[in-house]
Design a protein around this motif. Structure first.
Motif, PDB file in Angstrom:
ATOM      1  N   SER A  46       0.885  -1.209  -0.055  1.00 52.72           N
ATOM      2  CA  SER A  46      -0.221  -0.123   0.102  1.00 52.72           C
ATOM      3  C   SER A  46       0.935   1.181   0.017  1.00 52.72           C
ATOM      4  N   GLN A  47       0.614   2.091  -1.040  1.00 55.76           N
ATOM      5  CA  GLN A  47       1.448   3.255  -0.930  1.00 55.76           C
ATOM      6  C   GLN A  47       1.697   4.075   0.271  1.00 55.76           C
ATOM      7  N   GLY A  48       2.731   4.291   0.677  1.00 57.17           N
ATOM      8  CA  GLY A  48       2.830   5.212   1.970  1.00 57.17           C
ATOM      9  C   GLY A  48       2.928   4.122   3.097  1.00 57.17           C
ATOM     10  N   GLY A  49       2.426   2.853   2.819  1.00 50.71           N
ATOM     11  CA  GLY A  49       2.742   1.878   4.091  1.00 50.71           C
ATOM     12  C   GLY A  49       3.968   1.394   4.388  1.00 50.71           C
ATOM     13  N   GLU A  50       4.356   1.020   5.632  1.00 51.67           N
ATOM     14  CA  GLU A  50       5.697   0.677   5.976  1.00 51.67           C
ATOM     15  C   GLU A  50       6.334  -0.556   5.308  1.00 51.67           C
ATOM     16  N   SER A  51       7.415  -0.513   4.775  1.00 46.97           N
ATOM     17  CA  SER A  51       8.121  -1.625   4.039  1.00 46.97           C
ATOM     18  C   SER A  51       9.516  -2.047   4.860  1.00 46.97           C
ATOM     19  N   GLY A  52       9.837  -1.164   5.740  1.00 46.48           N
ATOM     20  CA  GLY A  52      10.804  -1.490   6.442  1.00 46.48           C
ATOM     21  C   GLY A  52      11.507  -0.307   7.284  1.00 46.48           C
ATOM     22  N   PHE A  53      12.755  -0.326   7.907  1.00 43.53           N
ATOM     23  CA  PHE A  53      13.414   0.468   8.868  1.00 43.53           C
ATOM     24  C   PHE A  53      14.764   0.376   8.654  1.00 43.53           C
ATOM     25  N   ILE A  54      15.693   1.464   8.822  1.00 44.62           N
ATOM     26  CA  ILE A  54      16.988   1.366   8.664  1.00 44.62           C
ATOM     27  C   ILE A  54      17.651   2.047  10.108  1.00 44.62           C
ATOM     28  N   LYS A  55      18.499   1.502  10.737  1.00 43.73           N
ATOM     29  CA  LYS A  55      18.827   2.050  11.872  1.00 43.73           C
ATOM     30  C   LYS A  55      20.137   2.993  11.906  1.00 43.73           C
ATOM     31  N   PHE A  56      20.184   4.367  11.951  1.00 43.96           N
ATOM     32  CA  PHE A  56      21.226   4.950  11.995  1.00 43.96           C
ATOM     33  C   PHE A  56      21.712   5.319  10.701  1.00 43.96           C
ATOM     34  N   GLY A  57      21.500   6.561  10.033  1.00 44.23           N
ATOM     35  CA  GLY A  57      22.251   6.785   8.816  1.00 44.23           C
ATOM     36  C   GLY A  57      22.135   6.259   7.641  1.00 44.23           C
ATOM     37  N   SER A  58      21.584   6.537   6.497  1.00 45.07           N
ATOM     38  CA  SER A  58      21.337   5.579   5.486  1.00 45.07           C
ATOM     39  C   SER A  58      20.830   6.307   4.118  1.00 45.07           C
ATOM     40  N   ARG A  59      20.447   5.310   3.170  1.00 43.93           N
ATOM     41  CA  ARG A  59      19.960   6.040   2.142  1.00 43.93           C
ATOM     42  C   ARG A  59      19.138   4.865   1.244  1.00 43.93           C
ATOM     43  N   VAL A  60      18.293   5.569   0.586  1.00 46.59           N
ATOM     44  CA  VAL A  60      17.272   4.698  -0.274  1.00 46.59           C
ATOM     45  C   VAL A  60      17.251   5.295  -1.638  1.00 46.59           C
ATOM     46  N   ASP A  61      17.608   4.079  -2.515  1.00 39.90           N
ATOM     47  CA  ASP A  61      17.490   4.606  -4.129  1.00 39.90           C
ATOM     48  C   ASP A  61      16.269   4.026  -4.563  1.00 39.90           C
ATOM     49  N   LEU A  62      15.779   4.656  -5.544  1.00 40.34           N
ATOM     50  CA  LEU A  62      14.864   4.370  -6.547  1.00 40.34           C
ATOM     51  C   LEU A  62      15.043   4.153  -7.786  1.00 40.34           C
ATOM     52  N   PHE A  63      14.568   3.257  -8.314  1.00 42.63           N
ATOM     53  CA  PHE A  63      14.964   2.877 -10.006  1.00 42.63           C
ATOM     54  C   PHE A  63      13.566   3.127 -10.960  1.00 42.63           C
ATOM     55  N   LEU A  64      13.493   3.745 -11.679  1.00 41.25           N
ATOM     56  CA  LEU A  64      12.123   4.235 -12.164  1.00 41.25           C
ATOM     57  C   LEU A  64      12.375   4.148 -13.804  1.00 41.25           C
ATOM     58  N   PRO A  65      11.100   3.949 -14.604  1.00 39.13           N
ATOM     59  CA  PRO A  65      11.075   3.865 -16.040  1.00 39.13           C
ATOM     60  C   PRO A  65      12.001   5.234 -16.722  1.00 39.13           C
ATOM     61  N   LEU A  66      12.537   5.070 -17.904  1.00 40.33           N
ATOM     62  CA  LEU A  66      13.140   6.089 -18.407  1.00 40.33           C
ATOM     63  C   LEU A  66      12.299   7.143 -18.882  1.00 40.33           C
ATOM     64  N   ASP A  67      11.091   6.746 -19.179  1.00 47.36           N
ATOM     65  CA  ASP A  67      10.100   8.149 -19.391  1.00 47.36           C
ATOM     66  C   ASP A  67       9.396   8.695 -18.100  1.00 47.36           C
ATOM     67  N   THR A  68      10.103   8.306 -17.075  1.00 50.74           N
ATOM     68  CA  THR A  68       9.255   8.837 -15.796  1.00 50.74           C
ATOM     69  C   THR A  68       9.382  10.619 -15.983  1.00 50.74           C
ATOM     70  N   ASN A  69       8.428  11.057 -15.469  1.00 50.75           N
ATOM     71  CA  ASN A  69       8.603  12.653 -15.084  1.00 50.75           C
ATOM     72  C   ASN A  69       8.968  12.969 -13.704  1.00 50.75           C
ATOM     73  N   ILE A  70       9.993  13.231 -13.603  1.00 52.86           N
ATOM     74  CA  ILE A  70      10.819  13.340 -12.191  1.00 52.86           C
ATOM     75  C   ILE A  70      10.327  14.802 -11.983  1.00 52.86           C
ATOM     76  N   LYS A  71       9.785  14.763 -10.657  1.00 52.78           N
ATOM     77  CA  LYS A  71       9.234  16.087  -9.996  1.00 52.78           C
ATOM     78  C   LYS A  71      10.065  16.657  -8.646  1.00 52.78           C
ATOM     79  N   VAL A  72      11.235  16.132  -8.384  1.00 54.63           N
ATOM     80  CA  VAL A  72      12.163  16.702  -7.567  1.00 54.63           C
ATOM     81  C   VAL A  72      13.385  17.181  -8.163  1.00 54.63           C
ATOM     82  N   ALA A  73      14.181  17.934  -7.470  1.00 52.62           N
ATOM     83  CA  ALA A  73      15.421  18.318  -7.868  1.00 52.62           C
ATOM     84  C   ALA A  73      16.518  18.150  -6.876  1.00 52.62           C
ATOM     85  N   LEU A  74      17.845  17.829  -7.114  1.00 50.99           N
ATOM     86  CA  LEU A  74      18.939  17.777  -6.259  1.00 50.99           C
ATOM     87  C   LEU A  74      18.847  18.609  -5.061  1.00 50.99           C
ATOM     88  N   ASN A  75      19.235  18.286  -3.956  1.00 48.22           N
ATOM     89  CA  ASN A  75      19.316  18.752  -2.815  1.00 48.22           C
ATOM     90  C   ASN A  75      18.050  19.275  -2.075  1.00 48.22           C
TER      91      ASN A  75
END
Length: 219
Positions: free
Chosen positions: A174-203
């Protein structure tokens, strides 16, 4: 409200802090030293409480959008070759979390969990270019008919020593539902289709389960 993954650590931290305060009051007569120790113990407790907080998020379900899986700052937007699952080029969007961010990982889209795998590994700093392939990590792929397949990868950082992944094969995500947890400092990568319309900017700072990362161009 605190996340269940932190309950044990919070109790242990509270016991340590109380014991430290009692010892400082009983055996240290130097006022300035006692004050420094008390401030340090309280700061440590506040940091732990801050890290394991689990605020409610108001997710607006939309199968045409990919939401941020975590709180943090966007540090990567680029076209890459995804080696583990797709084995083809994808758009990668990475969100870095500091120890002060909420560390709950949330499903970026609704759908079926069609892939979920844990990889033991190193603990390079989370922004290291090789962290995505060499650090302890989990890879989860969710698919729905509107957006297709979206991969999100939890990556442990230099401080993180445990990744918790709730996603199991054939689960209903379910979109927004919990899929996990990372303890203390980390990162999450998303891999999307090439024709995706990105809605965010660096930083840009984003909020898990609320901020729109991308949108289906066909929608």
């Amino acid at each position: 409200m605190f996340h269940k993954e932190g309950h044990k650590i919070i109790v242990i931290t509270f016991i340590i802090v109380v014991a430290g305060i009692l010892l400082a009051e009983s055996f240290i007569s130097i006022v300035w030293l006692k004050t420094v120790i008390l401030i340090a113990l309280l700061a440590f407790l506040i940091l732990i409480l801050q890290f394991f907080r689990n605020p409610k998020r108001h997710t607006v379900l939309n199968n045409k959008q990919v939401l941020s899986p975590v709180d943090g700052k966007v540090v990567v937007i680029e076209e890459v070759f995804e080696k583990e699952y797709f084995k083809e080029k994808r758009l990668q969007v990475s969100v870095f979390m500091s120890p002060l961010n909420v560390h709950v990982t949330r499903y970026p889209i609704s759908g079926n969990v069609i892939f979920s795998k844990y990889h033991p590994g190193k603990y390079l700093v989370a922004w290291h270019p090789k962290a995505s392939e060499e650090n302890e990590r989990t890879t989860v792929v969710v698919e729905n008919e509107t957006y297709g397949k979206v991969l999100h990868r939890q990556i442990a950082g230099a401080l993180a020593k445990r990744i918790v992944n709730y996603a199991k094969l054939n689960d209903k995500a379910s979109q927004g539902g919990e899929s996990g947890f990372i303890k203390f400092g980390s990162r999450v990568d998303l891999f999307l289709p090439l024709d995706t319309n990105i809605k965010v900017a660096l930083n840009q700072k984003v909020r898990g389960g609320e901020s729109i990362i991308a949108e289906n161009n066909n929608g």
